[in-house]
Scaffold this motif. Structure first.
Motif, PDB file in Angstrom:
ATOM      1  N   PRO A  53       1.021  -1.366  -0.358  1.00  0.00           N
ATOM      2  CA  PRO A  53       0.366  -0.470   0.266  1.00  0.00           C
ATOM      3  C   PRO A  53       0.970   1.299  -0.456  1.00  0.00           C
ATOM      4  N   ASP A  54       2.181   1.653   0.464  1.00  0.00           N
ATOM      5  CA  ASP A  54       2.896   2.238   0.829  1.00  0.00           C
ATOM      6  C   ASP A  54       3.573   3.008  -1.334  1.00  0.00           C
ATOM      7  N   ASP A  55       3.145   1.409  -1.901  1.00  0.00           N
ATOM      8  CA  ASP A  55       4.678   1.359  -2.824  1.00  0.00           C
ATOM      9  C   ASP A  55       4.090   3.361  -3.779  1.00  0.00           C
ATOM     10  N   LEU A  56       4.400   3.104  -5.058  1.00  0.00           N
ATOM     11  CA  LEU A  56       3.361   3.454  -5.546  1.00  0.00           C
ATOM     12  C   LEU A  56       2.271   3.991  -6.137  1.00  0.00           C
ATOM     13  N   GLN A  57       1.673   5.497  -6.484  1.00  0.00           N
ATOM     14  CA  GLN A  57       0.261   4.927  -6.481  1.00  0.00           C
ATOM     15  C   GLN A  57      -0.106   4.145  -7.858  1.00  0.00           C
ATOM     16  N   ASP A  58      -1.338   3.922  -8.287  1.00  0.00           N
ATOM     17  CA  ASP A  58      -1.781   2.824  -8.951  1.00  0.00           C
ATOM     18  C   ASP A  58      -1.208   4.136 -10.715  1.00  0.00           C
ATOM     19  N   ASP A  59      -1.554   5.046 -10.826  1.00  0.00           N
ATOM     20  CA  ASP A  59      -1.654   6.222 -11.848  1.00  0.00           C
ATOM     21  C   ASP A  59       0.215   6.391 -11.830  1.00  0.00           C
ATOM     22  N   GLU A  60       0.793   6.429 -10.819  1.00  0.00           N
ATOM     23  CA  GLU A  60       2.868   6.280 -10.820  1.00  0.00           C
ATOM     24  C   GLU A  60       3.166   5.133 -11.581  1.00  0.00           C
ATOM     25  N   VAL A  61       1.895   3.538 -11.425  1.00  0.00           N
ATOM     26  CA  VAL A  61       2.722   2.351 -11.453  1.00  0.00           C
ATOM     27  C   VAL A  61       2.543   2.208 -13.219  1.00  0.00           C
ATOM     28  N   VAL A  62       1.368   3.058 -13.927  1.00  0.00           N
ATOM     29  CA  VAL A  62       1.329   2.044 -14.749  1.00  0.00           C
ATOM     30  C   VAL A  62       2.035   3.831 -15.838  1.00  0.00           C
ATOM     31  N   ALA A  63       2.091   5.316 -15.216  1.00  0.00           N
ATOM     32  CA  ALA A  63       3.778   6.425 -15.530  1.00  0.00           C
ATOM     33  C   ALA A  63       4.965   5.367 -16.051  1.00  0.00           C
ATOM     34  N   LEU A  64       4.931   4.416 -15.387  1.00  0.00           N
ATOM     35  CA  LEU A  64       6.215   3.695 -14.519  1.00  0.00           C
ATOM     36  C   LEU A  64       6.675   3.365 -15.772  1.00  0.00           C
ATOM     37  N   LEU A  65       5.725   1.729 -16.125  1.00  0.00           N
ATOM     38  CA  LEU A  65       5.964   0.784 -16.996  1.00  0.00           C
ATOM     39  C   LEU A  65       5.700   1.452 -18.352  1.00  0.00           C
ATOM     40  N   ASP A  66       5.112   2.561 -18.747  1.00  0.00           N
ATOM     41  CA  ASP A  66       5.170   3.365 -19.843  1.00  0.00           C
ATOM     42  C   ASP A  66       5.901   4.085 -20.252  1.00  0.00           C
ATOM     43  N   GLN A  67       6.800   4.367 -19.883  1.00  0.00           N
ATOM     44  CA  GLN A  67       8.371   5.377 -19.739  1.00  0.00           C
ATOM     45  C   GLN A  67       8.652   5.116 -21.474  1.00  0.00           C
TER      46      GLN A  67
END
Length: 273
Positions: A53-67
Motif C-alpha cells: 500500500p505504501d508503494d507507488l500509487q496506481d497512476d504512478e505505476v502505469v506511468a513507470l511502465l509506460d516510460q
C-alpha cells in the motif's frame, strides 16, 4: 558469468513457472516487473501486480511502465489486461493471513483471466506484507510450497519478491529452495547497451532525419527492456528517419511483439544468419 542452475532472466519465464526475486531496492525490482509486464502484455496474457500500500500509487505505476512512451500499460489497464491490487486485498483482507483463502483468491483470478479470453495470468507480488504482519518463516514457507497445484495448469505464472532488507538469510535460502526458479536482477550490461544506442543517435545525427543501420544477425536473444529501448529510441527520431535492423526471425518476432510496428522509423529486415 554463467548463472546458477534454476536462475533465469525474467523474460525466460513461461506460463506455469513459479519464481522468487531477491532484490533489496525498489529500482531493481521495478526493472524486473517492467520487463515482466511488457513481455506478458505482448503475449496477450493478463498481468496482476500485487503491491505494498505504501508503494507507488496506481497512476504512478502505469506511468513507470509506460516510460517508453507507447502508452501500452495505460491501454492495457483500460481494457482490463493490467490489474493493480494492494497486498491487504489478496493476503490480509480481514487483517489476518489464511493460507487456503489466499490460494482460492489466486485461483479465482486465474479463472477470471481465462474467462476474459487472455492467454494466461502473470502475477508479481511484493511479499513484504508477511514481515509487517508478523507471519513466521515456517508458515510462509509452507504457504509457498502449498501453492504448487496452482501451477499445474499452465495458465498461471508468478514472481514473489522478497526484499533482502526485510527478510533474513535463513528464510531467503528457504525461499530459494521452495521456488522452482529464481529471477535475476537487472543485468549490468543493460545501461551500457542503452547508452551506446543513445550516443549513436545523438552524435551522428544531432538534428534532422537520421539514417542508422544495426546488424544484429548474430544476436539470438535480447532482454525485453533493451528491445523496448531500441523501439523507443527509434520512435523518438524526427519524421523521415530510418533505423534499419537486420536480425534473425526470433529477434524480429520479439521486437514486433513489443510494439515495433508502433515506431514507423524502425525497419526490420529478417535475414538468415
Amino acid at each position: 558469468m554463467e548463472l546458477p542452475e534454476r536462475t533465469v532472466p525474467v523474460e525466460r519465464l513461461r506460463l506455469g513457472d513459479h519464481a522468487c526475486l531477491e532484490a533489496e531496492d525498489g529500482e531493481s525490482a521495478w526493472a524486473v516487473f517492467t520487463a515482466y509486464t511488457r513481455t506478458s502484455l505482448a503475449r496477450r496474457e493478463k498481468v496482476l501486480l500485487v503491491l505494498d500500500p505504501d508503494d507507488l500509487q496506481d497512476d504512478e505505476v502505469v506511468a513507470l511502465l509506460d516510460q517508453d512512451g507507447t502508452g501500452a500499460a495505460e491501454a492495457a489497464r483500460s481494457r482490463g489486461q493490467l490489474s493493480l491490487k494492494r497486498t491487504p486485498q489478496m493476503y490480509l483482507p480481514d487483517g489476518g493471513f489464511h493460507q487456503e483463502r489466499t490460494i482460492e483468491a489466486y485461483r479465482a483470478e486465474v479463472e477470471a483471466a481465462h474467462a476474459e479470453g487472455w492467454a494466461g495470468l502473470r502475477v508479481a507480488a511484493d511479499m513484504g506484507w508477511a514481515a509487517q504482519a508478523g507471519v513466521d518463516g515456517g508458515s510462509l514457507l509452507d504457504y509457498e510450497a502449498s501453492v504448487a497445484p496452482l501451477f499445474a495448469d499452465p495458465l498461471f505464472t508468478a514472481i514473489c519478491w522478497y526484499d533482502r532488507r526485510r527478510f533474513g538469510e535463513t528464510l531467503l535460502d528457504g525461499m530459494a529452495r521452495t521456488h522452482p526458479l529464481r529471477v535475476t536482477e537487472s543485468p549490468g550490461t543493460r545501461t551500457d547497451y542503452v547508452e551506446v544506442l543513445r550516443e549513436a543517435v545523438s552524435r551522428q545525427h544531432p538534428t534532422g532525419p537520421a539514417r542508422i543501420a544495426l546488424d544484429l544477425r548474430d544476436l539470438c536473444f535480447m532482454e525485453a527492456h533493451c528491445a523496448w529501448q531500441l523501439i523507443g529510441l527509434a520512435g523518438s527520431l524526427p519524421p523521415g528517419s530510418e533505423v534499419t535492423v537486420r536480425c534473425g526471425e526470433l529477434l524480429a518476432l520479439l521486437l514486433r511483439q513489443l510494439g515495433a510496428d508502433q515506431a514507423p522509423q524502425l525497419v526490420l529486415e529478417e535475414a538468415a544468419r
